[in-house]
Design a protein around this motif. Structure first.
Motif, mmCIF file in Angstrom:
data_model
loop_
_atom_site.group_PDB
_atom_site.id
_atom_site.type_symbol
_atom_site.label_atom_id
_atom_site.label_comp_id
_atom_site.label_asym_id
_atom_site.label_seq_id
_atom_site.Cartn_x
_atom_site.Cartn_y
_atom_site.Cartn_z
ATOM 1 N N UNK A 118 0.813 -1.227 0.000
ATOM 2 C CA UNK A 118 0.000 0.000 0.000
ATOM 3 C C UNK A 118 0.842 1.271 0.000
ATOM 4 N N UNK A 119 2.090 1.187 0.502
ATOM 5 C CA UNK A 119 2.950 2.369 0.525
ATOM 6 C C UNK A 119 3.416 2.767 -0.866
ATOM 7 N N UNK A 120 3.303 1.860 -1.860
ATOM 8 C CA UNK A 120 3.755 2.155 -3.210
ATOM 9 C C UNK A 120 2.669 2.772 -4.078
ATOM 10 N N UNK A 121 1.445 2.831 -3.571
ATOM 11 C CA UNK A 121 0.292 3.160 -4.393
ATOM 12 C C UNK A 121 -0.254 4.530 -4.046
ATOM 13 N N UNK A 122 -0.519 5.316 -5.066
ATOM 14 C CA UNK A 122 -1.138 6.633 -4.901
ATOM 15 C C UNK A 122 -2.650 6.465 -4.917
ATOM 16 N N UNK A 123 -3.312 6.847 -3.838
ATOM 17 C CA UNK A 123 -4.765 6.730 -3.778
ATOM 18 C C UNK A 123 -5.203 5.351 -3.300
ATOM 19 N N UNK A 124 -6.489 5.169 -3.172
ATOM 20 C CA UNK A 124 -7.018 3.918 -2.624
ATOM 21 C C UNK A 124 -8.096 3.309 -3.499
ATOM 22 N N UNK A 125 -8.145 3.676 -4.772
ATOM 23 C CA UNK A 125 -9.147 3.130 -5.676
ATOM 24 C C UNK A 125 -8.466 2.448 -6.856
ATOM 25 N N UNK A 126 -9.166 1.499 -7.421
ATOM 26 C CA UNK A 126 -8.673 0.695 -8.531
ATOM 27 C C UNK A 126 -9.181 1.287 -9.848
ATOM 28 N N UNK A 127 -8.297 1.360 -10.851
ATOM 29 C CA UNK A 127 -8.659 1.922 -12.156
ATOM 30 C C UNK A 127 -8.498 0.854 -13.232
ATOM 31 N N UNK A 128 -9.555 0.093 -13.540
ATOM 32 C CA UNK A 128 -9.438 -0.980 -14.536
ATOM 33 C C UNK A 128 -9.212 -0.467 -15.957
ATOM 34 N N UNK A 129 -9.351 0.842 -16.177
ATOM 35 C CA UNK A 129 -9.122 1.398 -17.518
ATOM 36 C C UNK A 129 -7.738 2.034 -17.659
ATOM 37 N N UNK A 130 -6.919 1.938 -16.619
ATOM 38 C CA UNK A 130 -5.589 2.534 -16.686
ATOM 39 C C UNK A 130 -4.753 1.906 -17.797
ATOM 40 N N UNK A 131 -3.929 2.722 -18.437
ATOM 41 C CA UNK A 131 -2.998 2.204 -19.435
ATOM 42 C C UNK A 131 -1.937 1.328 -18.766
ATOM 43 N N UNK A 132 -1.859 1.401 -17.427
ATOM 44 C CA UNK A 132 -0.916 0.581 -16.667
ATOM 45 C C UNK A 132 -1.545 -0.737 -16.216
ATOM 46 N N UNK A 133 -2.724 -1.055 -16.720
ATOM 47 C CA UNK A 133 -3.454 -2.265 -16.353
ATOM 48 C C UNK A 133 -3.388 -3.274 -17.493
ATOM 49 N N UNK A 134 -3.072 -4.527 -17.185
ATOM 50 C CA UNK A 134 -3.157 -5.597 -18.196
ATOM 51 C C UNK A 134 -4.616 -5.886 -18.533
ATOM 52 N N UNK A 135 -4.887 -6.346 -19.762
ATOM 53 C CA UNK A 135 -6.197 -6.944 -20.042
ATOM 54 C C UNK A 135 -6.175 -8.412 -19.612
ATOM 55 N N UNK A 136 -7.301 -8.914 -19.152
ATOM 56 C CA UNK A 136 -7.393 -10.321 -18.734
ATOM 57 C C UNK A 136 -8.649 -10.941 -19.323
ATOM 58 N N UNK A 137 -8.522 -12.177 -19.755
ATOM 59 C CA UNK A 137 -9.655 -12.898 -20.307
ATOM 60 C C UNK A 137 -10.497 -13.558 -19.229
ATOM 61 N N UNK A 138 -11.593 -14.210 -19.613
ATOM 62 C CA UNK A 138 -12.475 -14.881 -18.651
ATOM 63 C C UNK A 138 -11.746 -16.006 -17.917
ATOM 64 N N UNK A 139 -12.189 -16.244 -16.677
ATOM 65 C CA UNK A 139 -11.703 -17.390 -15.925
ATOM 66 C C UNK A 139 -10.427 -17.175 -15.147
ATOM 67 N N UNK A 140 -9.850 -15.976 -15.170
ATOM 68 C CA UNK A 140 -8.604 -15.731 -14.450
ATOM 69 C C UNK A 140 -8.845 -15.050 -13.109
ATOM 70 N N UNK A 141 -9.998 -14.417 -12.956
ATOM 71 C CA UNK A 141 -10.329 -13.671 -11.737
ATOM 72 C C UNK A 141 -11.582 -14.270 -11.098
ATOM 73 N N UNK A 142 -11.488 -14.558 -9.798
ATOM 74 C CA UNK A 142 -12.636 -15.082 -9.057
ATOM 75 C C UNK A 142 -13.508 -13.963 -8.508
ATOM 76 N N UNK A 143 -12.856 -12.954 -7.954
ATOM 77 C CA UNK A 143 -13.539 -11.807 -7.352
ATOM 78 C C UNK A 143 -12.788 -10.539 -7.692
ATOM 79 N N UNK A 144 -13.495 -9.401 -7.809
ATOM 80 C CA UNK A 144 -14.942 -9.178 -7.735
ATOM 81 C C UNK A 144 -15.678 -9.863 -8.896
ATOM 82 N N UNK A 145 -16.937 -10.135 -8.673
ATOM 83 C CA UNK A 145 -17.735 -10.854 -9.659
ATOM 84 C C UNK A 145 -17.772 -10.134 -11.003
ATOM 85 N N UNK A 146 -17.700 -8.803 -10.985
ATOM 86 C CA UNK A 146 -17.785 -8.046 -12.230
ATOM 87 C C UNK A 146 -16.611 -8.321 -13.163
#
Length: 364
Positions: free
Chosen positions: A205-233
């Motif tokens: 947490x000390x490395x991160x600016x802010x406390x919210x997740x940005x799934x549209x960030x250019x610093x975010x990988x795309x992931x296909x179905x079946x790799x994430x259990x939670x959150x359900x979305x």
């Protein structure tokens, strides 16, 4: 990181897109008595550049500079990288970027070695950990001709941004074996250790600016179905929109706001300048010595800072010296001979202070 809306970024019959590989570097080690908010601000901020710095980048050419021939990129690929630098700069930030043909002058040294993955050191690690002009600080390991976001992503690391999908506040619960199995396949062919480091591992947490997740960030990988259990979305995958998100822009403008002439404060010998700024913010000073001699530029007070000195020349600012006192009981100090009639710029970023306005800086 491959651009989500670029068809070429996901090759037919492959289970996942090309992913950026984070360079594995030792974690920041602070003294045991440095903790809490002080520790958080140091760790989060210390890899950021002094705002106003001109970062010079160099492309290895593999023919006249003695580098391996397969480090050389095509003109088209290099133009994609140049356009990616422009995409960040066009946000109106205070940092500058410029290409140099002298790798000894470059903070950012770029290769295009196929099969070596796409990666970059984070922030000031490019100078703190990679001092040799013969070593790359950034690489593109596949053809990025149609992948602008890959270049924007790697430059984002150089500006100090980590991977957003490793944000500890994202709440992502991985199907770890599914992730390991997917990334073991081409085009990444990663070991379990590499997959853990780049995907499953949570950032502190000390490395991160802010406390919210940005799934549209250019610093975010795309992931296909079946790799994430939670959150359900996210069970059906995460597909960033492509390009710089609103939060990407907020991040870079916070640490590197645009600078104008009024942002520069004149320093005079033996006159203390109060640092009435908040943690993470910066002040900029200009000093024109009336006498050629050795000077001390020093901070005072219980605070953690990084201070950088440049000479302003017709060709731009030239780095002269710097000091980082973060996590210590000392203060930033530069001892250097300065020349009458020349103009010098002091850039000082505050990591943390016991209270706002409790520190100062002086030249004497």
């Amino acid at each position: 990181m491959a651009k989500k809306d670029t068809p070429a970024s996901i090759v037919e019959n492959e289970t996942s897109p090309h992913y950026c590989t984070m360079v594995n570097v030792p974690p920041v080690q602070l003294p045991p008595d440095v903790s809490g908010m002080r520790s958080h601000m140091i760790v989060m901020t210390r890899k950021k550049w002094a705002n106003g710095t001109k970062l010079k980048y160099y492309f290895y050419n593999g023919s006249t500079d003695g580098s391996p021939a397969n480090w050389k990129g095509t003109t088209t690929q290099k133009n994609v990288v140049k356009d990616a630098f422009a995409a960040w700069k066009n946000l109106g930030i205070g940092l500058e970027f410029g290409e140099t043909t002298d790798r000894n002058e470059a903070e950012i040294r770029i290769g295009f070695l196929p099969g070596d993955g796409s990666w970059s050191y984070v922030g000031r690690d490019v100078i703190d950990l990679v001092p040799s002009p013969d070593e790359r600080t950034m690489n593109f390991g596949w053809d990025i001709t149609h992948e602008m976001d890959t270049a924007i992503h790697e430059i984002g690391h150089t500006l100090g941004a980590p991977h957003e999908h490793q944000n500890p506040f994202a709440g992502i619960v991985w199907d770890e074996e599914a992730v390991y199995a997917s990334l073991a396949q081409p085009p990444n062919s990663w070991s379990r250790e590499t997959t853990f480091h780049n995907i499953i591992r949570k950032l502190s947490p000390t490395e991160v600016e802010g406390s919210t997740h940005d799934p549209n960030s250019v610093m975010h990988y795309p992931f296909g179905p079946g790799m994430i259990k939670e959150p359900a979305e996210f069970r059906n995958g995460i597909n960033p929109a492509g390009g710089l998100s609103a939060k990407d822009k907020e991040f870079v403008r916070k640490f590197y706001p645009p600078l104008v002439a009024a942002d520069y404060i004149e320093m005079k010998v033996s006159q203390s300048q109060v640092l009435d700024i908040k943690a993470g913010q910066q002040k900029n000073f200009v000093f024109k010595p009336l006498t050629s001699r050795k000077y001390k530029i020093e901070t005072f007070g219980a605070m953690d800072t990084v201070m950088v000195l440049f000479e302003r020349t017709a060709g731009g600012e030239v780095y002269l010296s710097g000091d980082d006192d973060s996590g210590t009981d000392f203060n930033s100090k530069i001892n250097i001979r300065l020349i009458k009639g020349r103009e010098y710029i002091v850039r000082l970023r505050l990591y943390y202070a016991e209270r706002e306005g409790s520190g100062s800086v002086m030249v004497y």
